[in-house]
Scaffold this motif. Structure first.
Motif, mmCIF file in Angstrom:
data_model
loop_
_atom_site.group_PDB
_atom_site.id
_atom_site.type_symbol
_atom_site.label_atom_id
_atom_site.label_comp_id
_atom_site.label_asym_id
_atom_site.label_seq_id
_atom_site.Cartn_x
_atom_site.Cartn_y
_atom_site.Cartn_z
ATOM 1 N N LYS A 171 0.822 -1.215 0.000
ATOM 2 C CA LYS A 171 0.000 0.000 0.000
ATOM 3 C C LYS A 171 0.856 1.264 0.000
ATOM 4 N N GLN A 172 1.945 1.244 0.772
ATOM 5 C CA GLN A 172 2.806 2.429 0.800
ATOM 6 C C GLN A 172 3.492 2.627 -0.557
ATOM 7 N N ALA A 173 3.820 1.532 -1.231
ATOM 8 C CA ALA A 173 4.445 1.655 -2.554
ATOM 9 C C ALA A 173 3.463 2.282 -3.546
ATOM 10 N N ILE A 174 2.214 1.863 -3.475
ATOM 11 C CA ILE A 174 1.180 2.446 -4.341
ATOM 12 C C ILE A 174 1.100 3.961 -4.111
ATOM 13 N N LEU A 175 1.007 4.340 -2.838
ATOM 14 C CA LEU A 175 0.856 5.752 -2.484
ATOM 15 C C LEU A 175 2.083 6.564 -2.899
ATOM 16 N N ALA A 176 3.259 6.006 -2.646
ATOM 17 C CA ALA A 176 4.498 6.744 -2.946
ATOM 18 C C ALA A 176 4.661 6.929 -4.455
ATOM 19 N N LYS A 177 4.265 5.929 -5.215
ATOM 20 C CA LYS A 177 4.409 6.052 -6.672
ATOM 21 C C LYS A 177 3.490 7.141 -7.219
ATOM 22 N N HIS A 178 2.281 7.218 -6.696
ATOM 23 C CA HIS A 178 1.402 8.309 -7.116
ATOM 24 C C HIS A 178 1.952 9.659 -6.654
ATOM 25 N N ALA A 179 2.505 9.683 -5.454
ATOM 26 C CA ALA A 179 3.038 10.942 -4.920
ATOM 27 C C ALA A 179 4.151 11.487 -5.817
ATOM 28 N N ARG A 180 4.928 10.579 -6.395
ATOM 29 C CA ARG A 180 5.997 11.026 -7.306
ATOM 30 C C ARG A 180 5.421 11.761 -8.521
ATOM 31 N N ALA A 215 -8.360 5.229 -5.731
ATOM 32 C CA ALA A 215 -8.941 4.091 -6.455
ATOM 33 C C ALA A 215 -8.049 2.856 -6.335
ATOM 34 N N ASP A 216 -6.746 3.065 -6.503
ATOM 35 C CA ASP A 216 -5.812 1.934 -6.423
ATOM 36 C C ASP A 216 -5.832 1.298 -5.041
ATOM 37 N N LEU A 217 -5.934 2.153 -4.022
ATOM 38 C CA LEU A 217 -5.936 1.639 -2.655
ATOM 39 C C LEU A 217 -7.229 0.881 -2.370
ATOM 40 N N ARG A 218 -8.332 1.377 -2.953
ATOM 41 C CA ARG A 218 -9.622 0.735 -2.755
ATOM 42 C C ARG A 218 -9.652 -0.623 -3.453
ATOM 43 N N ASP A 219 -9.019 -0.681 -4.623
ATOM 44 C CA ASP A 219 -9.027 -1.926 -5.399
ATOM 45 C C ASP A 219 -7.957 -2.906 -4.931
ATOM 46 N N TYR A 220 -7.116 -2.466 -4.020
ATOM 47 C CA TYR A 220 -6.011 -3.321 -3.586
ATOM 48 C C TYR A 220 -6.527 -4.601 -2.935
ATOM 49 N N ARG A 221 -5.975 -5.717 -3.357
ATOM 50 C CA ARG A 221 -6.273 -7.000 -2.710
ATOM 51 C C ARG A 221 -4.950 -7.644 -2.342
ATOM 52 N N LEU A 222 -4.864 -8.080 -1.103
ATOM 53 C CA LEU A 222 -3.648 -8.766 -0.664
ATOM 54 C C LEU A 222 -3.601 -10.134 -1.323
ATOM 55 N N GLU A 223 -2.511 -10.413 -2.018
ATOM 56 C CA GLU A 223 -2.358 -11.732 -2.633
ATOM 57 C C GLU A 223 -1.084 -12.383 -2.143
ATOM 58 N N PRO A 259 -8.991 -8.868 5.228
ATOM 59 C CA PRO A 259 -9.774 -7.894 4.479
ATOM 60 C C PRO A 259 -8.975 -6.615 4.263
ATOM 61 N N THR A 260 -9.253 -5.922 3.215
ATOM 62 C CA THR A 260 -8.539 -4.675 2.963
ATOM 63 C C THR A 260 -9.504 -3.510 3.087
ATOM 64 N N ARG A 261 -8.950 -2.331 3.070
ATOM 65 C CA ARG A 261 -9.806 -1.163 3.252
ATOM 66 C C ARG A 261 -9.519 -0.107 2.200
ATOM 67 N N GLY A 262 -10.445 0.823 2.062
ATOM 68 C CA GLY A 262 -10.299 1.900 1.096
ATOM 69 C C GLY A 262 -9.465 3.040 1.639
#
Lengths: 299, 299
Positions: A171-180, A215-223, A259-262
């Motif tokens: 999740k942090q990688a998703i957020l950091a990539k958008h932040a860039r 959106a990416d965080l909401r769609d995130y599923r732990l695999e 479970p994941t969260r938005g």
């Protein structure tokens, strides 16, 4: 105080006691980091506004939103570690409870040896030898319980910890990539004195970055590969259950379910539906298992 | 002490000063977490050995290796944050240095207003008005320098931080996923008293997990969208450079370049090759830029 209490732990559970204490410090550190980072995200937005530079102001504000969410993930990670730590405590408690039966066996054994040396004809020896047989039986049960609990809970505990590590990371990688992407909206072409930077024209793009991240965080599923368990038949006495339960146990069950969260602060919990043994009368009845009172099913 | 020093900061740099201080606390928290986690990895291995259960002993030892590496990544993250913090300080120092020219302009302006009211015929007014023109020119330069430095360094600073966040995340996820494989090598089928678990037969598989993790970490390459910069022509006075340099600046340069490291403790550094302006005479000569002594190139 804390270190004095540490020395009062039974020998058997001392090492795990220490780990549980260290994890408490680690969790505290992650909570502190999350707190600082949440504050910094706010401060960054305020600093950006104070520069009077519209571009810096807009981007620092949006960046602050994503940094605050990264900090939030840090805090959720600390909470998840608390659950893992709880499972370690279950192993430690079993360790503590097994210590007396070990001690008792040793004590009876020692008494017999002493008596055989001092009063070899004492009738008390026979009595003690009978007690030793009972003590050994009890100890065998205790050691089997400890072994069963340790293996099962060890898997559950580190399943928790590693799942939390992976979820925080992804999740942090998703957020950091958008932040860039936000940073690339800052035009850092230098200006000469008296000139001003062109007006900020990327409001739309900046807003889109936040939307995409959300959106990416909401769609995130732990695999992750599930952790399997054969402990499904573990009965109330931490002993294997009936043969009916054993057949169930023959099929490994998955103990991982997170479970994941938005993005919008809904509560998140790292939960593992453990294939645990029933602990109350009601649960036992529900599962229609034979009542076992910690008595060995086979000695 | 710390808070007193805080209040001594010029107004202009107070907000950033606070962020830099908070980041210092956050870095300390990450360092503490890394330290605790490194200790726990060792303790876990020792606990496993003390259980006398060969399976638990082997797996806890290998798991400890991966957890120690996860902790190592936490420590490298803290080090990388230190670099980001260093870049924030460069902005703050510029903010501090710009304050006096703002103050001077205001002071001269105030003096003129006061004198015009008190002694409207004073010849000193003409003198002060000349000084005000100079002060305004100086202030224009200072503000342009501040704006140029702020935009450039803001991008560099958060490029550092976000790159470090992504690298920590991706490497820890790799390690945690391999660590989960270790857990599945523990057979948690419950035993009855007197029985023992079958001997551990997964040494080879466990060792392979460590090898795989090491290989994946060694092959890891950070892949992020580069942060572009047009600040390549920023000269020594934080002003745009010569026209030759401007043409260079027209092509955005990438300011992101992060080497990665293997598993075996080679030193890692989160480095960003900034497209920075030369700061020494030697660098200036090397780049063959005209010497600019903080004098505006166009007012």
């Amino acid at each position: 105080m804390a270190s004095l209490r540490g020395t009062q732990q039974p020998e058997l559970s001392k090492k795990l006691y220490k780990i549980i204490k260290s994890e408490n410090h680690a969790i505290g550190a992650y909570e502190a980091a999350a707190r600082e980072r949440q504050g910094i995200a706010q401060q960054l937005s305020e600093w950006g506004e104070s520069t009077g530079d519209e571009t810096v102001s807009e981007i620092s504000d949006k960046l602050g939103v994503l940094l605050a969410e990264i900090a939030e993930q840090e805090d959720l990670y600390a909470q998840a570690l608390e659950e893992y730590r709880g499972v370690l405590k279950q192993i430690r408690n079993t360790e503590s409870s097994v210590q007396p039966s070990r001690d008792h066996k040793t004590k009876v054994s020692d008494e017999i040896a002493k008596l055989k040396y001092k009063e070899p004809q004492s009738t008390k020896i026979v009595q003690l030898e009978q007690e030793l047989v009972r003590a050994e039986a009890q100890s065998l049960v205790a050691e089997a319980q400890l072994s069963n609990i340790t293996r099962q809970k060890f898997k559950v505990a580190y399943d928790h910890q590693l799942t939390a590590t992976i979820e925080r990371a992804e999740k942090q990688a998703i957020l950091a990539k958008h932040a860039r992407r936000l940073l690339n909206l800052i035009d850092d072409t230098p200006i000469v004195p008296g000139d001003a930077h062109p007006a900020f024209a990327e409001e739309e793009a900046a807003r889109q970055v936040l939307n995409d991240a959300e959106a990416d965080l909401r769609d995130y599923r732990l695999e992750v590969e599930p952790i399997t368990s054969n402990s499904g038949s573990l009965g109330v006495g931490a002993m294997p259950g009936s043969s009916v339960d054993s057949s169930v146990a023959a099929q490994p069950t998955t103990i991982d379910q997170t479970p994941t969260r938005g993005f919008s602060g809904e509560e998140q919990r790292y939960e593992t539906s453990e294939s645990s043994y029933p602990t109350t009368e009601a649960e036992r009845v529900e599962r229609q298992e034979p009542v076992q009172q910690g008595v060995p099913t086979a000695v």
